[in-house]
Structures are given as structure tokens and as C-alpha cells.
Design a protein around this motif. Structure first.
Motif, PDB file in Angstrom:
ATOM      1  N   GLY A 148      -4.205   5.411 -14.159  1.00 46.12           N
ATOM      2  CA  GLY A 148      -5.567   4.936 -13.938  1.00 46.12           C
ATOM      3  C   GLY A 148      -5.605   3.535 -13.350  1.00 46.12           C
ATOM      4  O   GLY A 148      -6.320   3.268 -12.382  1.00 46.12           O
ATOM      5  N   LYS A 149      -4.816   2.638 -13.924  1.00 53.98           N
ATOM      6  CA  LYS A 149      -4.763   1.264 -13.417  1.00 53.98           C
ATOM      7  C   LYS A 149      -4.212   1.220 -11.999  1.00 53.98           C
ATOM      8  O   LYS A 149      -4.715   0.495 -11.146  1.00 53.98           O
ATOM      9  CB  LYS A 149      -3.903   0.392 -14.322  1.00 53.98           C
ATOM     10  CG  LYS A 149      -4.488   0.149 -15.681  1.00 53.98           C
ATOM     11  CD  LYS A 149      -3.562  -0.648 -16.550  1.00 53.98           C
ATOM     12  CE  LYS A 149      -4.124  -0.770 -17.954  1.00 53.98           C
ATOM     13  NZ  LYS A 149      -3.188  -1.432 -18.860  1.00 53.98           N
ATOM     14  N   LEU A 150      -3.172   2.013 -11.757  1.00 56.16           N
ATOM     15  CA  LEU A 150      -2.586   2.056 -10.426  1.00 56.16           C
ATOM     16  C   LEU A 150      -3.570   2.649  -9.411  1.00 56.16           C
ATOM     17  O   LEU A 150      -3.622   2.211  -8.268  1.00 56.16           O
ATOM     18  CB  LEU A 150      -1.289   2.869 -10.459  1.00 56.16           C
ATOM     19  CG  LEU A 150      -0.348   2.709  -9.293  1.00 56.16           C
ATOM     20  CD1 LEU A 150       0.081   1.257  -9.158  1.00 56.16           C
ATOM     21  CD2 LEU A 150       0.868   3.589  -9.479  1.00 56.16           C
ATOM     22  N   GLY A 151      -4.371   3.605  -9.862  1.00 56.35           N
ATOM     23  CA  GLY A 151      -5.394   4.174  -8.985  1.00 56.35           C
ATOM     24  C   GLY A 151      -6.449   3.147  -8.602  1.00 56.35           C
ATOM     25  O   GLY A 151      -6.890   3.091  -7.451  1.00 56.35           O
ATOM     26  N   ILE A 152      -6.855   2.333  -9.558  1.00 53.55           N
ATOM     27  CA  ILE A 152      -7.838   1.278  -9.273  1.00 53.55           C
ATOM     28  C   ILE A 152      -7.244   0.239  -8.326  1.00 53.55           C
ATOM     29  O   ILE A 152      -7.898  -0.191  -7.365  1.00 53.55           O
ATOM     30  CB  ILE A 152      -8.331   0.629 -10.584  1.00 53.55           C
ATOM     31  CG1 ILE A 152      -9.137   1.657 -11.386  1.00 53.55           C
ATOM     32  CG2 ILE A 152      -9.168  -0.602 -10.303  1.00 53.55           C
ATOM     33  CD1 ILE A 152      -9.463   1.233 -12.789  1.00 53.55           C
ATOM     34  N   GLY A 184       0.812  -1.215   0.000  1.00 53.03           N
ATOM     35  CA  GLY A 184       0.000   0.000   0.000  1.00 53.03           C
ATOM     36  C   GLY A 184       0.839   1.256   0.000  1.00 53.03           C
ATOM     37  O   GLY A 184       0.532   2.230  -0.701  1.00 53.03           O
ATOM     38  N   ASN A 185       1.915   1.252   0.751  1.00 55.35           N
ATOM     39  CA  ASN A 185       2.770   2.434   0.800  1.00 55.35           C
ATOM     40  C   ASN A 185       3.581   2.619  -0.475  1.00 55.35           C
ATOM     41  O   ASN A 185       3.862   3.756  -0.859  1.00 55.35           O
ATOM     42  CB  ASN A 185       3.675   2.384   2.032  1.00 55.35           C
ATOM     43  CG  ASN A 185       2.898   2.719   3.270  1.00 55.35           C
ATOM     44  OD1 ASN A 185       2.226   3.736   3.333  1.00 55.35           O
ATOM     45  ND2 ASN A 185       2.961   1.856   4.268  1.00 55.35           N
ATOM     46  N   ILE A 186       3.934   1.547  -1.128  1.00 56.80           N
ATOM     47  CA  ILE A 186       4.618   1.667  -2.421  1.00 56.80           C
ATOM     48  C   ILE A 186       3.667   2.299  -3.441  1.00 56.80           C
ATOM     49  O   ILE A 186       4.037   3.228  -4.161  1.00 56.80           O
ATOM     50  CB  ILE A 186       5.134   0.296  -2.899  1.00 56.80           C
ATOM     51  CG1 ILE A 186       6.308  -0.152  -2.033  1.00 56.80           C
ATOM     52  CG2 ILE A 186       5.534   0.339  -4.373  1.00 56.80           C
ATOM     53  CD1 ILE A 186       6.754  -1.581  -2.269  1.00 56.80           C
ATOM     54  N   ILE A 187       2.428   1.811  -3.478  1.00 61.75           N
ATOM     55  CA  ILE A 187       1.436   2.371  -4.401  1.00 61.75           C
ATOM     56  C   ILE A 187       1.170   3.835  -4.056  1.00 61.75           C
ATOM     57  O   ILE A 187       1.080   4.690  -4.936  1.00 61.75           O
ATOM     58  CB  ILE A 187       0.137   1.538  -4.372  1.00 61.75           C
ATOM     59  CG1 ILE A 187       0.400   0.163  -4.959  1.00 61.75           C
ATOM     60  CG2 ILE A 187      -0.975   2.243  -5.139  1.00 61.75           C
ATOM     61  CD1 ILE A 187      -0.730  -0.823  -4.769  1.00 61.75           C
ATOM     62  N   GLN A 188       1.063   4.142  -2.770  1.00 64.46           N
ATOM     63  CA  GLN A 188       0.789   5.515  -2.354  1.00 64.46           C
ATOM     64  C   GLN A 188       1.925   6.460  -2.734  1.00 64.46           C
ATOM     65  O   GLN A 188       1.682   7.566  -3.203  1.00 64.46           O
ATOM     66  CB  GLN A 188       0.556   5.576  -0.848  1.00 64.46           C
ATOM     67  CG  GLN A 188       0.211   6.958  -0.361  1.00 64.46           C
ATOM     68  CD  GLN A 188      -0.273   6.938   1.063  1.00 64.46           C
ATOM     69  OE1 GLN A 188      -0.836   5.950   1.516  1.00 64.46           O
ATOM     70  NE2 GLN A 188      -0.073   8.029   1.753  1.00 64.46           N
ATOM     71  N   SER A 189       3.152   6.024  -2.571  1.00 67.18           N
ATOM     72  CA  SER A 189       4.269   6.895  -2.927  1.00 67.18           C
ATOM     73  C   SER A 189       4.338   7.116  -4.441  1.00 67.18           C
ATOM     74  O   SER A 189       4.638   8.216  -4.896  1.00 67.18           O
ATOM     75  CB  SER A 189       5.582   6.345  -2.381  1.00 67.18           C
ATOM     76  OG  SER A 189       5.848   5.081  -2.908  1.00 67.18           O
ATOM     77  N   ILE A 190       4.024   6.091  -5.227  1.00 75.86           N
ATOM     78  CA  ILE A 190       4.038   6.244  -6.686  1.00 75.86           C
ATOM     79  C   ILE A 190       2.909   7.166  -7.140  1.00 75.86           C
ATOM     80  O   ILE A 190       3.124   8.085  -7.937  1.00 75.86           O
ATOM     81  CB  ILE A 190       3.951   4.871  -7.386  1.00 75.86           C
ATOM     82  CG1 ILE A 190       5.221   4.068  -7.135  1.00 75.86           C
ATOM     83  CG2 ILE A 190       3.728   5.040  -8.888  1.00 75.86           C
ATOM     84  CD1 ILE A 190       5.134   2.625  -7.584  1.00 75.86           C
ATOM     85  N   LEU A 191       1.689   6.953  -6.626  1.00 82.12           N
ATOM     86  CA  LEU A 191       0.576   7.825  -7.000  1.00 82.12           C
ATOM     87  C   LEU A 191       0.811   9.261  -6.531  1.00 82.12           C
ATOM     88  O   LEU A 191       0.504  10.216  -7.241  1.00 82.12           O
ATOM     89  CB  LEU A 191      -0.738   7.297  -6.412  1.00 82.12           C
ATOM     90  CG  LEU A 191      -1.401   6.147  -7.140  1.00 82.12           C
ATOM     91  CD1 LEU A 191      -2.624   5.671  -6.366  1.00 82.12           C
ATOM     92  CD2 LEU A 191      -1.794   6.542  -8.542  1.00 82.12           C
TER      93      LEU A 191
END
Length: 139
Positions: free
Chosen positions: A118-122, A75-82
Motif C-alpha cells: 500500500g505504501k509503495l503504491g502511494i 520510477g522503474n525500480i518501484i514499477q518492477s517491485i509493484l
């Protein structure tokens, strides 16, 4: 639970077209948030990086809470990228303005990640929801 909630909010901001197709009256709300999108992204990018550091510092949780630890890290990896993607203009302006080599590397990274926003947001929506559920189940 805070990591999951912030990831869901960031993911909603990252996929406005998906949100608008489901709820047309959300356009008004997204237009209000748009001027602050860069700051939100910048703050949550650094918050995601802190979450990655937090996960690594609590590496001992792998033995007692492996699913929670993996969820926290993902979750934190995705959050830092977004957060990086949404706050790129401010990161470029304030953090990378003096270093041309770092600015060029950031531009290349941004160009690679932009089509996947968009995909990463989903994915972020699902991972954020899972982080909330996992927090309830495992703590």
C-alpha cells in the motif's frame, strides 16, 4: 512519459483500498480488472526491469539530465517491485516452477514486501506523476 503513466496505473491497481475509500463506485471497475491483475503485474514487472536496464544503458544522461535520470530509475525500480508483487502468482507458476531454491527466495522476498504494498503504491502514484511532470519540464 509512458513510464510514468504505467507506474500510475500499476499503483492504482496496487492500492485498491485507498481508491475505494475515496471513490466507492470504483469497486465495480476493480472487480473487472482483478482477473487480469496477475498478468498486468507480470508484464509491468518486466517492463520495469527493462526500464532499469534502459536507465543504466543511458548512464550518460546523468551529466545532462540528472533529475530526469534519477526519476526514471526510481520510477522503474518501484514499477518492477509493484509488478512483482501483483504478478507473483504467475511469476511463481511460469518462471520459478522448476527451481525450488529460486521459488523459496521469491516467497521470502514476497513476504517481506507484502505489508509495504500500500505504501509503495502511494509512493508510486507520486513518483509516476513526477515522472510525467519531469518529462514535460526536461524534454
Amino acid at each position: 512519459m509512458i513510464f510514468g503513466i504505467t507506474l500510475i496505473l500499476l499503483s492504482i491497481i496496487a492500492v485498491p483500498s485507498l481508491l475505494l475509500s475515496k471513490k466507492p463506485d470504483a469497486k465495480e471497475l476493480l472487480e473487472k480488472i482483478e482477473p487480469y491483475q496477475g498478468w498486468i503485474g507480470l508484464i509491468l514487472c518486466f517492463y520495469g526491469v527493462w526500464g532499469i536496464v534502459f536507465s543504466i544503458l543511458n548512464l550518460g544522461w546523468i551529466t545532462s539530465f540528472p533529475i530526469w535520470w534519477a526519476s526514471l530509475l526510481a520510477g522503474n525500480i518501484i514499477q518492477s517491485i509493484l509488478g512483482f508483487m501483483l504478478g507473483f502468482s504467475l511469476i511463481n507458476k511460469y518462471v520459478l516452477s522448476k527451481n525450488e531454491a529460486a521459488k523459496e527466495k521469491a516467497m521470502v522476498l514476497r513476504e517481506k514486501l507484502a505489508p509495504k504494498q500500500g505504501k509503495l503504491g502511494i509512493i508510486g502514484l507520486f513518483v509516476g506523476a513526477w515522472m510525467i511532470v519531469a518529462n514535460i519540464l526536461f524534454f
